[in-house]
Design an enzyme around this catalytic site. Structure first.
Site, short mmCIF file in Angstrom:
data_model
loop_
_atom_site.label_atom_id
_atom_site.label_comp_id
_atom_site.label_asym_id
_atom_site.label_seq_id
_atom_site.Cartn_x
_atom_site.Cartn_y
_atom_site.Cartn_z
N GLU A 1 49.44 -84.41 33.32
CA GLU A 1 48.00 -84.22 33.92
C GLU A 1 47.63 -84.58 34.71
O GLU A 1 46.36 -85.20 33.61
CB GLU A 1 47.80 -82.58 32.25
CG GLU A 1 48.82 -82.33 31.71
CD GLU A 1 48.47 -81.61 31.06
OE1 GLU A 1 46.83 -81.52 30.30
OE2 GLU A 1 48.52 -80.36 29.97
N GLU B 1 54.87 -77.54 30.39
CA GLU B 1 53.93 -78.04 28.75
C GLU B 1 52.71 -76.21 28.25
O GLU B 1 52.52 -75.55 29.23
CB GLU B 1 53.11 -79.02 28.49
CG GLU B 1 52.24 -79.44 27.33
CD GLU B 1 51.27 -79.99 27.20
OE1 GLU B 1 51.77 -81.84 27.34
OE2 GLU B 1 50.26 -81.07 26.76
#
Ligand code: IDC
Length: 342
Positions: A180, A267
């Site tokens: 991320e 995720e």
């Protein structure tokens, strides 16, 4: 015609019809092991070698560099053959993501890192997944300390060179090169990073599937959709936490999908984006419905017993495999039920 012959004819017709329907809908693999061999990206979908759309569903470890609150369990301990068997048999999972922080305490680039142990955990994971006909994602978990993946580009290239060489013969390994990116990391920077890391992996494992993170904690798939990478077999990460991200984010995802972007939800959480508080069944169900409709794969955060809402195992449970429903948290029970109903 006697009664028996009539029944026989009806039985044969129904069987032929049922087999035909199953084959036509491409569900043959789904009904079996949910393992499809080497995967590829075709258009906006993840497919098996015959070009049939497939979906991976499973769970991500917490950071394998972290330990449980009481220090009794290293989260890497959940990466073992028996645990994968449990995830396959009782959760119907066909993928496990191994999250290795690039930074933070004990992460690969942190000064406390035990790289040998981290690599041994990944090795256990790849082999356990292969032995159980499951996929495994090796995740370079960029997050807080250096949110721009370019910061650890050199280490990332050397890490991915090592693992892709080691697992070049495994067709169940997926590489996720930056979890991320955040704190203003631009898509331009991510592309720059990806264009250096992807060729390193591809040199060793030419056909491997690679997941690339997107800006703003892997939410800006719209930006990636307007300017995708030039490489084949690439999926773009989209992450959500059901109690924080709702309709506007679902729209962002469907818009990117409509534009043709192959997305992988590597995720997601059933709760607040912090990973703690706000378990939300209704919003989680809405997300899953959308992902199933779009044939997008999804991986739940996280396989651990940390005392936080996202964890699937109760903090009182010290088992690293063979969990019963009563060992699971609210989120764990939801996950088991959800994956079982697919
Ligand atoms: C969280 C963990 C938490 C840990 C924190 C910082 O659940 O125990 O203290 O990271 O390392 C993400 C990240 C993922 C986060 C998760 C929840 O990829 O690492 O895990 N999250 O905050 N993105 C959005 C949410």
């Amino acid at each position: 015609m006697d009664n028996f012959s009539k029944k026989l004819i009806i039985f044969v017709l129904v069987t032929v019809l049922a087999v035909g329907l199953v084959m036509q809908s491409g569900c043959v693999a789904e009904a079996g092991s949910r393992y499809y061999g080497a995967l590829k990206v075709s258009g906006k979908h993840l497919c098996d070698k015959n070009g049939k759309t497939v979906q991976l569903r499973g769970v991500s470890t917490h950071g394998i560099n972290f330990n449980s609150d009481d220090g009794q369990i290293s989260f890497g301990d959940y990466v073992n053959d028996k645990a994968f068997k449990t995830l396959k048999k009782s959760f119907h999972a066909n993928v496990v993501r191994i999250a290795m922080y690039s930074d933070e305490w004990g992460g690969y680039c942190d000064r406390n890192a035990d790289r040998k142990k981290l690599l041994a955990t990944i090795d256990r994971g790849v082999k356990a997944a292969a032995a159980n006909d499951m996929y495994v994602i090796i995740d370079w978990h960029v997050l807080n300390v250096h949110p721009n993946p370019l910061d650890h580009k050199k280490a990332a290239k050397s890490f991915f060179n090592k693992v892709s060489k080691k697992y070049s013969k495994y067709d169940n390994v997926i590489y996720e090169i930056c979890n991320e990116p955040n704190s203003g990391t631009s898509w331009k920077d991510i592309k720059k990073y990806a264009s250096q890391v992807i060729p390193v992996i591809r040199k060793n494992a030419p056909k491997s599937v690679i997941i690339v993170g997107t800006p703003t904690w892997s939410q800006d798939v719209d930006i990636a959709a307007s300017d995708p990478l030039k490489y084949k077999n690439v999926l773009y990460a989209f992450h959500f936490y059901a109690n924080t991200h709702r309709d506007d984010m679902r729209k962002k995802l469907s818009d990117a999908y409509d534009k043709g972007l192959p997305v992988f939800v590597s995720e997601y959480g059933t709760c607040d984006a912090s990973g703690n508080g706000g378990f939300n069944k209704q919003e989680s169900d809405k997300w899953i419905k959308l992902l199933d409709r779009l044939h997008i794969s999804y991986v739940n955060w996280s396989l651990c017993n940390k005392n936080e809402t996202a964890s699937i195992i109760k903090s009182s449970c010290k088992k690293t495999s063979g969990w019963k429903t009563s060992d699971l948290t609210q989120s764990g029970k939801w996950l088991k039920k959800t994956l079982n109903s697919r």
